[in-house]
Design an enzyme around this catalytic site. Sequence first.
Site, PDB file in Angstrom:
ATOM      1  N   HIS A 264      -8.911  46.474   8.164  1.00  0.00           N
ATOM      2  CA  HIS A 264      -8.001  46.910   7.107  1.00  0.00           C
ATOM      3  C   HIS A 264      -8.413  46.276   5.793  1.00  0.00           C
ATOM      4  O   HIS A 264      -8.869  45.134   5.784  1.00  0.00           O
ATOM      5  CB  HIS A 264      -6.552  46.509   7.442  1.00  0.00           C
ATOM      6  CG  HIS A 264      -5.543  47.267   6.656  1.00  0.00           C
ATOM      7  ND1 HIS A 264      -5.131  46.873   5.408  1.00  0.00           N
ATOM      8  CD2 HIS A 264      -4.874  48.405   6.936  1.00  0.00           C
ATOM      9  CE1 HIS A 264      -4.249  47.736   4.958  1.00  0.00           C
ATOM     10  NE2 HIS A 264      -4.076  48.691   5.855  1.00  0.00           N
ATOM     11  N   ASP A 320      -3.006  52.325  13.185  1.00  0.00           N
ATOM     12  CA  ASP A 320      -3.442  53.538  13.869  1.00  0.00           C
ATOM     13  C   ASP A 320      -3.895  53.308  15.311  1.00  0.00           C
ATOM     14  O   ASP A 320      -4.072  54.278  16.058  1.00  0.00           O
ATOM     15  CB  ASP A 320      -4.597  54.190  13.089  1.00  0.00           C
ATOM     16  CG  ASP A 320      -4.107  54.783  11.776  1.00  0.00           C
ATOM     17  OD1 ASP A 320      -2.963  55.269  11.761  1.00  0.00           O
ATOM     18  OD2 ASP A 320      -4.850  54.762  10.794  1.00  0.00           O
TER      19      ASP A 320
HETATM   20  N1  ACO Z   1     -15.311  48.299  13.366  1.00  0.00           N
HETATM   21  C1  ACO Z   1     -16.466  47.600  13.190  1.00  0.00           C
HETATM   22  N2  ACO Z   1     -16.778  46.980  12.030  1.00  0.00           N
HETATM   23  C2  ACO Z   1     -15.901  47.095  11.022  1.00  0.00           C
HETATM   24  C3  ACO Z   1     -14.679  47.798  11.142  1.00  0.00           C
HETATM   25  C4  ACO Z   1     -14.409  48.413  12.371  1.00  0.00           C
HETATM   26  N3  ACO Z   1     -13.283  49.114  12.560  1.00  0.00           N
HETATM   27  N4  ACO Z   1     -14.020  47.741   9.971  1.00  0.00           N
HETATM   28  C5  ACO Z   1     -14.779  47.028   9.136  1.00  0.00           C
HETATM   29  N5  ACO Z   1     -15.923  46.630   9.761  1.00  0.00           N
HETATM   30  C6  ACO Z   1     -16.989  45.806   9.209  1.00  0.00           C
HETATM   31  C7  ACO Z   1     -17.930  46.660   8.376  1.00  0.00           C
HETATM   32  O1  ACO Z   1     -19.000  47.145   9.122  1.00  0.00           O
HETATM   33  C8  ACO Z   1     -18.375  45.675   7.320  1.00  0.00           C
HETATM   34  O2  ACO Z   1     -19.389  44.868   7.852  1.00  0.00           O
HETATM   35  P1  ACO Z   1     -20.628  44.388   6.932  1.00  0.00           P
HETATM   36  O3  ACO Z   1     -20.011  43.584   5.822  1.00  0.00           O
HETATM   37  O4  ACO Z   1     -21.483  43.585   7.863  1.00  0.00           O
HETATM   38  O5  ACO Z   1     -21.292  45.626   6.436  1.00  0.00           O
HETATM   39  C9  ACO Z   1     -17.152  44.777   7.114  1.00  0.00           C
HETATM   40  O6  ACO Z   1     -16.394  44.872   8.319  1.00  0.00           O
HETATM   41  C10 ACO Z   1     -16.276  45.229   5.959  1.00  0.00           C
HETATM   42  O7  ACO Z   1     -16.080  46.624   6.070  1.00  0.00           O
HETATM   43  P2  ACO Z   1     -15.682  47.537   4.833  1.00  0.00           P
HETATM   44  O8  ACO Z   1     -15.829  48.966   5.241  1.00  0.00           O
HETATM   45  O9  ACO Z   1     -16.391  47.094   3.598  1.00  0.00           O
HETATM   46  O10 ACO Z   1     -14.159  47.111   4.680  1.00  0.00           O
HETATM   47  P3  ACO Z   1     -13.075  47.915   3.892  1.00  0.00           P
HETATM   48  O11 ACO Z   1     -12.038  46.980   3.471  1.00  0.00           O
HETATM   49  O12 ACO Z   1     -13.695  48.751   2.843  1.00  0.00           O
HETATM   50  O13 ACO Z   1     -12.591  48.947   5.019  1.00  0.00           O
HETATM   51  C11 ACO Z   1     -11.455  50.128   6.631  1.00  0.00           C
HETATM   52  C12 ACO Z   1     -11.370  49.018   5.591  1.00  0.00           C
HETATM   53  C13 ACO Z   1     -11.979  51.416   5.970  1.00  0.00           C
HETATM   54  C14 ACO Z   1     -10.065  50.394   7.151  1.00  0.00           C
HETATM   55  C15 ACO Z   1     -12.388  49.705   7.777  1.00  0.00           C
HETATM   56  O14 ACO Z   1     -11.903  48.540   8.404  1.00  0.00           O
HETATM   57  C16 ACO Z   1     -12.605  50.810   8.805  1.00  0.00           C
HETATM   58  O15 ACO Z   1     -13.461  51.676   8.606  1.00  0.00           O
HETATM   59  N6  ACO Z   1     -11.791  50.824   9.916  1.00  0.00           N
HETATM   60  C17 ACO Z   1     -11.874  51.867  10.880  1.00  0.00           C
HETATM   61  C18 ACO Z   1     -11.065  53.063  10.379  1.00  0.00           C
HETATM   62  C19 ACO Z   1      -9.595  52.782  10.394  1.00  0.00           C
HETATM   63  O16 ACO Z   1      -9.036  52.287  11.365  1.00  0.00           O
HETATM   64  N7  ACO Z   1      -8.910  53.159   9.298  1.00  0.00           N
HETATM   65  C20 ACO Z   1      -7.447  53.044   9.189  1.00  0.00           C
HETATM   66  C21 ACO Z   1      -7.040  51.944   8.245  1.00  0.00           C
HETATM   67  S1  ACO Z   1      -5.291  51.757   8.215  1.00  0.00           S
HETATM   68  C22 ACO Z   1      -4.744  53.090   7.351  1.00  0.00           C
HETATM   69  O17 ACO Z   1      -5.330  53.523   6.411  1.00  0.00           O
HETATM   70  C23 ACO Z   1      -3.545  53.712   7.773  1.00  0.00           C
END
Ligand code: ACO
Length: 383
Positions: A264, A320
Site C-alpha cells: 500500500h 483487497d
Molecule cells: N508484491 C510484491 N512486491 C511488491 C508489492 C506486492 N504486492 N507491492 C509493492 N511491492 C514492491 C515493489 O516491487 C517495489 O519493489 P522495488 O523497490 O524493489 O522495485 C516496492 O515494493 C515498492 O513498490 P511501489 O510499486 O513503488 O509502491 P507503491 O507505493 O507505488 O505501490 C501498490 C502501492 C500499487 C498498492 C503496490 O503495493 C501494489 O502494486 N500492490 C498490489 C496491487 C494492490 O493490491 N493494489 C491495491 C491497493 S489498496 C487500494 O487501492 C484499494
Amino acid sequence: MTDKAVAAAKGLQNVIVGQTRLSLVNGTEGKLIYVGYKIEDLAEHATFEEVIYLLWHGELPKRQQLDELRRALQAEMHLPAAVMGMLYAFPKTATPMAVLRTAVSMLALYDPKADDNSVEENRRKALQLTAKVPVIVAAWERARNGKEPIPARPDYSFAQNFLWMLKGTEPQPQEAAVIDAYLVLLSEHGMNASTFSARVTTSTLSDMYSAMTTAIGTLKGAAHGGANEEAMRMFFEIGSAENVENWFNTYVKTKQKRVMGMGHRVYKALDPRAAVLRRKAEEMSRATNNMHWFNLAVKLEEVARQDPEFIEKKLYPNVDYYSAIALYTLGIPMDQFTPLFAIARMPGWAAHVLEQWADNRLIRPDVEYIGPMDLEWKPIDQR
Ligand code: ACO
C-alpha cells in the site's frame, strides 16, 4: 517548470494536496478514522447508512435522521427507463466496471440539473448516485445472464437490497452483515487515487456526474480497486495452500508477479480494514463450509510476511486481500468485486466533491520538461 515549482516524489508520494475533515489514514500505525470514529468501531456497530450520514453531515445521525436517509435512499433505488434499457442493450461480454462507468455517465443525461453545482443540488445528486449505483451493478448482473431486473424492497437495508437485487433471494442475516461491514470499511479513505481524480475533475468546475465517472475509471485499475478481483484470480491460479510456496518462489521472488492485495502506498503496517475483513472472510468460509480459499490466503500471507524483502518493504495485506475471499464465499461474481467497491466508495467520493466545492481552487500541478529543444522545422518531404 516555473521558478517557484518544487519537484514532488514520483507518484506524488507523501505530497499533501489539501485538507479534509472526512478521514485520517495513519499508515505508520495502521489506523483509519472517519470523522473522529475508529474504523473498527464503525465496522462492528454502524450500518452503511449511518456512515453515509456521518460522511455527508459530519456527525452520526439521530434515529429520525437515519430513518429519513434510509427512506430517501430507498426511494431513489431505480433507474431512468432509458438507462435500464441500455443495460439490456450492451454486449453481454462488457465488463461490469466499464458498464458502471458508462451508466453513471448516462445518468447525467436524464438529470435536467446535472450542471447545477449548488450545494443543494450536489447533495441531491450524491444521494441519488449512491442509491442508483447498486441498482446498476445488480441490473447488469441480471441483464448479462438474460434475467429480468429485480426492484429494490422498501423494507430492506442498503446492504440487503444489494444482495436482493443481485440474486433475487432473501439475503441471510450473516451475508447482509458481511456486505454491510464491507460497505462501511470501504466507504472513505483519504486522498486515494480515485478520490483525488474526483477532486481534480471537480476543481475544474465540472459536475458531480463527471467527477464520479472519473473516479470509477480510476478505481478500475489493478493497482487500486481492481486488485480485489485480481487477488481472487491469483488465489485461483495458485490453486491450493500446498502450492503457495512454489508459486511465491516461481513468480514473486523472480519479480514476474506481485502478490495482489498486498502492499500500500500509505500503510506500512497492516491495513486495519484487512484485519476486520480477515475475520469476516473466516466467518463466511466457516458458515459456507469452504475453508479452502481462506486457508490458501492465510498461507500466502504467512509466506510473504516471512520473506525478507516483504519485511523490509513493509508489505502487508491491504483491504483487497481478504475482502476477495469474503466476497467470493458470499457468491459475488469475481468481476463484480470492484463494482461493489465503487458502491461502497460512492458516498466518500461525493463527500470529497462537496468538500472540494466548499473551498475550491483548480488542481493543476506542473511537470518538468525533459524532451528535446530547439529543433529545426522541416517540411514533410524532407523528414
Ligand atoms: N508484491 C510484491 N512486491 C511488491 C508489492 C506486492 N504486492 N507491492 C509493492 N511491492 C514492491 C515493489 O516491487 C517495489 O519493489 P522495488 O523497490 O524493489 O522495485 C516496492 O515494493 C515498492 O513498490 P511501489 O510499486 O513503488 O509502491 P507503491 O507505493 O507505488 O505501490 C501498490 C502501492 C500499487 C498498492 C503496490 O503495493 C501494489 O502494486 N500492490 C498490489 C496491487 C494492490 O493490491 N493494489 C491495491 C491497493 S489498496 C487500494 O487501492 C484499494
